[in-house]
Design an enzyme around this catalytic site. Structure first.
Site: not given
Ligand code: PNS
Length: 162
Positions: A41, A90, A128
């Site tokens: 990234k 999550r 994020s």
């Protein structure tokens, strides 16, 4: 003394990450928040900015430190004598990628286990990327990240607009 790594790109660190770090510190003697140097990234914050942000965010949690790593995560885990890699999961949507990484890492080093921790459900939607997006569009992100990071995000996007 049981050491665990908590790896990621932390661009930026969120309340979800901090929640996972606290839970990890309850289980392990030493937790190293491990910032990946050569992630695919293109990060918003530089490595130095993220190290400073993580250090500030974890300063009140004992036995937690931050380090950077390049190359294979399992090699770094071996160097640090870590017994575990922590990953926050999550939702089911995280599972495919996390399972693939955990099994790859196990194949590369059978001695290191991956431990999945669920953050508090209040952070189950948080990542994020979403935080960067909201901040870029001028939204308030103080419920997602510590205040000093919310300010850093505002400054970053103000600078980009100039
Ligand atoms: O926060 P992220 O971007 O989901 O973190 C991903 C990270 C950095 C943990 C992962 O890309 C990684 O471990 N990179 C190091 C390279 C490596 O060891 N790859 C093989 C494991 S699949």
């Amino acid at each position: 003394m049981k050491t665990a790594l908590y790896p990621g790109s932390f661009d930026p660190i969120t309340f979800g990450h901090i929640d996972v770090i606290r839970r990890s510190a309850d289980i392990f003697d030493r937790v190293i928040v491990t910032l990946a140097v050569n992630s695919d990234k293109q990060p918003l914050f530089s490595l130095e900015e993220r190290i400073a942000q993580i250090s500030e965010a974890i300063k009140d949690i004992e036995q937690v430190e931050v380090k950077t790593f390049g190359g294979l995560l399992v090699r770094f885990a071996e160097e640090q004598k870590a017994v575990a890699i922590i990953r926050g999961v999550r939702a089911v949507s995280d599972f495919d990628y996390e399972f693939q990484m955990a099994l790859t890492n196990r194949k590369l080093s059978g001695d290191i286990v991956t431990v999945f921790l669920a953050p508090h459900e209040r952070y189950s939607y948080l990542n994020s990327k979403i935080v960067r997006e909201v901040a870029r569009l001028g939204g308030n992100v103080e419920c997602f990240v510590p205040e000093f990071i919310a300010r850093a995000l505002s400054r970053k996007f103000e600078m980009e607009e100039r």
